[in-house]
Write a protein that holds these residues in place. Structure first.
Motif, PDB file in Angstrom:
ATOM      1  N   LEU A  44       0.396  -9.841  -3.051  1.00  0.00           N
ATOM      2  CA  LEU A  44       0.587 -11.033  -2.223  1.00  0.00           C
ATOM      3  C   LEU A  44       0.577 -10.686  -0.738  1.00  0.00           C
ATOM      4  O   LEU A  44       0.086 -11.467   0.089  1.00  0.00           O
ATOM      5  N   ALA A  45       1.097  -9.515  -0.386  1.00  0.00           N
ATOM      6  CA  ALA A  45       1.061  -9.074   1.007  1.00  0.00           C
ATOM      7  C   ALA A  45      -0.383  -8.837   1.457  1.00  0.00           C
ATOM      8  O   ALA A  45      -0.760  -9.195   2.579  1.00  0.00           O
ATOM      9  N   LEU A  46      -1.192  -8.257   0.588  1.00  0.00           N
ATOM     10  CA  LEU A  46      -2.611  -8.053   0.907  1.00  0.00           C
ATOM     11  C   LEU A  46      -3.312  -9.392   1.105  1.00  0.00           C
ATOM     12  O   LEU A  46      -4.064  -9.572   2.068  1.00  0.00           O
ATOM     13  N   GLU A  47      -3.047 -10.329   0.202  1.00  0.00           N
ATOM     14  CA  GLU A  47      -3.669 -11.643   0.302  1.00  0.00           C
ATOM     15  C   GLU A  47      -3.273 -12.326   1.613  1.00  0.00           C
ATOM     16  O   GLU A  47      -4.110 -12.915   2.305  1.00  0.00           O
ATOM     17  N   LYS A  48      -2.012 -12.223   1.982  1.00  0.00           N
ATOM     18  CA  LYS A  48      -1.532 -12.815   3.231  1.00  0.00           C
ATOM     19  C   LYS A  48      -2.222 -12.163   4.434  1.00  0.00           C
ATOM     20  O   LYS A  48      -2.638 -12.839   5.376  1.00  0.00           O
ATOM     21  N   GLN A  49      -2.370 -10.843   4.384  1.00  0.00           N
ATOM     22  CA  GLN A  49      -3.043 -10.107   5.460  1.00  0.00           C
ATOM     23  C   GLN A  49      -4.502 -10.553   5.574  1.00  0.00           C
ATOM     24  O   GLN A  49      -4.998 -10.791   6.677  1.00  0.00           O
ATOM     25  N   TRP A  50      -5.190 -10.646   4.448  1.00  0.00           N
ATOM     26  CA  TRP A  50      -6.594 -11.057   4.468  1.00  0.00           C
ATOM     27  C   TRP A  50      -6.753 -12.458   5.028  1.00  0.00           C
ATOM     28  O   TRP A  50      -7.673 -12.724   5.815  1.00  0.00           O
ATOM     29  N   LYS A  51      -5.861 -13.366   4.650  1.00  0.00           N
ATOM     30  CA  LYS A  51      -5.940 -14.735   5.169  1.00  0.00           C
ATOM     31  C   LYS A  51      -5.718 -14.755   6.678  1.00  0.00           C
ATOM     32  O   LYS A  51      -6.393 -15.486   7.400  1.00  0.00           O
ATOM     33  N   ALA A  52      -4.769 -13.957   7.156  1.00  0.00           N
ATOM     34  CA  ALA A  52      -4.513 -13.879   8.598  1.00  0.00           C
ATOM     35  C   ALA A  52      -5.725 -13.312   9.329  1.00  0.00           C
ATOM     36  O   ALA A  52      -6.103 -13.810  10.404  1.00  0.00           O
ATOM     37  N   GLU A  53      -6.340 -12.289   8.763  1.00  0.00           N
ATOM     38  CA  GLU A  53      -7.539 -11.705   9.368  1.00  0.00           C
ATOM     39  C   GLU A  53      -8.682 -12.712   9.404  1.00  0.00           C
ATOM     40  O   GLU A  53      -9.400 -12.814  10.402  1.00  0.00           O
ATOM     41  N   ASP A  54      -8.857 -13.465   8.309  1.00  0.00           N
ATOM     42  CA  ASP A  54      -9.908 -14.479   8.264  1.00  0.00           C
ATOM     43  C   ASP A  54      -9.655 -15.573   9.293  1.00  0.00           C
ATOM     44  O   ASP A  54     -10.577 -16.036   9.970  1.00  0.00           O
TER      45      ASP A  54
END
Length: 66
Positions: A44-54
């Protein structure tokens, strides 16, 4: 042919190449190496990071268009 990504309590499957996080699903056998069973909090932390980067990339693109 495809394989089943079976639900495992406390874990999610992560495909970092395509930035996908799932609880369960199916994938082509040839792509099985792309999936990693990861502790849920890390996934979930990775997913949150990817969304922030996008979101940041989209913001930068929008600013560049102005």
């Amino acid at each position: 042919m495809e394989i089943e990504l079976k639900e495992v309590a406390g874990y999610l499957y992560v495909n970092a190449e395509h930035r996908i996080v799932v609880r369960f699903g199916y994938c082509p056998t040839d792509d099985a190496h792309l999936w990693s069973l990861t502790p849920e909090d890390e996934a979930l932390a990775l997913e949150k990071q990817w969304k922030a980067e996008d979101k940041e990339a989209l913001r930068q693109q929008m600013e560049g268009d102005n």
